[in-house]
Design an enzyme around this catalytic site. Structure first.
Site, mmCIF file in Angstrom:
data_model
loop_
_atom_site.group_PDB
_atom_site.id
_atom_site.type_symbol
_atom_site.label_atom_id
_atom_site.label_comp_id
_atom_site.label_asym_id
_atom_site.label_seq_id
_atom_site.Cartn_x
_atom_site.Cartn_y
_atom_site.Cartn_z
ATOM 1 N N HIS A 157 4.849 -5.765 3.252
ATOM 2 C CA HIS A 157 5.461 -7.079 3.033
ATOM 3 C C HIS A 157 4.578 -7.860 2.065
ATOM 4 O O HIS A 157 3.354 -7.768 2.115
ATOM 5 C CB HIS A 157 5.566 -7.835 4.358
ATOM 6 N N HIS A 163 -6.904 -2.931 2.362
ATOM 7 C CA HIS A 163 -7.761 -4.106 2.474
ATOM 8 C C HIS A 163 -8.716 -4.229 1.291
ATOM 9 O O HIS A 163 -9.035 -5.350 0.856
ATOM 10 C CB HIS A 163 -8.531 -4.078 3.796
#
Length: 322
Positions: free
Chosen positions: A128, A167
């Protein structure tokens, strides 16, 4: 209802923000179509985005326009939605003023790109992203402008390498704008994408920020661009790594079960969904994030040592991935 006057004339860079966002939508959709083409998705309509342009007139509660792009039935992506919208309204909805009470009831203007990609293979994680700008101000006052957005990863089957690489991409996107931003926005993401009624993280997180205007406007916009541009860099290598992993009915059943959690979050907790529905937005576009298939099981328990159990125990927890 009288048309709401645009406040963009007072904001020198609004046209630049819009140009960037529409270009970002084009680039992301083209990249996904290339992934589908590489997988052999050349059938009629398969692996291609349908572009649905829409507009809301002065007689409606919300005015503006946008383009919703949706791809369904691809070989790699079962459903992928990527929408651009630029809207104006007579007053900010409650979901946007909880941290800015002085703007309650103020006219507003908002634009952004929002996307959710639901892969076909359960070993490829859902992703997303949202990047947006909102400006608002009472008549006679200079408008206040702020940015928001982020990106996050929601695996069905967890892989340490995928979480770390994702990340790392989020951290690198923020690094030029301050070393403190990634840890702050990472924590914010963990706190935001959390199903309170389940006491469960939605996924492995990423970054999330809202009401952001602490940098000068042009630097804030540059940060937004860096976040938007990081999506393909962070996500597509994971897709390439996992898209050909063999799977069967067991994995599909678990994928649909986990998608049920995704639906729960979007409908119960997501501020973007609430903002769109409360402000009179286009429902079909707001709900493009929904998966094509989802299911729920009563008190499901996965066997200890199974990869399904490992997802909850090892990945749907708040961790320092770097």
């Amino acid at each position: 209802m009288q048309p709401v006057e645009s406040i963009s004339a007072t904001l020198a860079s609004v046209d630049n923000v819009r140009a960037y966002l529409t270009g970002l939508q084009d680039a992301i959709c083209s990249a996904l179509e290339a992934v589908e083409s590489g997988a052999g998705g050349e059938g009629a309509g398969a692996g291609h985005f349908l572009a649905d342009a829409w507009a809301k007139g002065p007689e409606e509660r919300l005015q503006g326009e946008g383009i919703t792009r949706i791809m369904e039935g691809g070989l790699v992506f079962e459903r992928a939605g990527c929408g651009f919208s630029h809207v104006r309204g007579a007053q900010l909805p409650p979901s946007a003023t909880q941290h800015r009470p002085e703007l309650a009831g103020a006219p507003f203007e908002a634009m952004g790109v929002s996307l959710v990609f639901h892969p076909r293979n359960p070993y490829v994680p859902t992703v997303h992203m949202n990047v947006r700008m909102i400006s608002a101000g009472h008549p006679g006052q200079a408008p206040t402008r702020w940015f928001g957005g982020g990106l996050d990863l929601t695996p069905v089957y967890g892989f340490e390498q995928d979480a770390v690489d994702f990340h790392r991409g989020c951290r690198d996107a923020l690094a030029p704008f301050g070393a403190d931003l990634y840890p702050r926005f990472k924590t914010w993401c963990d706190e935001y994408f959390y199903l309170k009624h389940r006491d469960e993280q939605r996924g492995v997180g990423g970054i999330f920020f809202d009401d952001f205007c602490e940098l000068p406007p042009e630097q804030s916009f540059a940060m937004l661009r860096s976040v938007g541009d990081s999506l393909l860099k962070a996500y597509l290598p994971i897709v390439a790594r996992r898209q050909d992993t063999p799977y069967g009915e067991r994995e599909v059943a678990f994928q649909r079960y986990r998608r049920g959690r995704y639906v729960e979050f979007n409908l119960v907790w997501d501020r973007g969904t609430h903002f769109g529905l409360q402000s009179g937005g286009r429902t079909e576009s707001i709900l493009l994030s929904m998966p094509p298939h989802a299911c729920w099981s009563y008190q499901r328990e996965d066997a200890q040592g199974s990869p399904e159990a490992a997802l909850t125990r090892e990945f749907l927890v708040r961790r320092d991935w770097l």
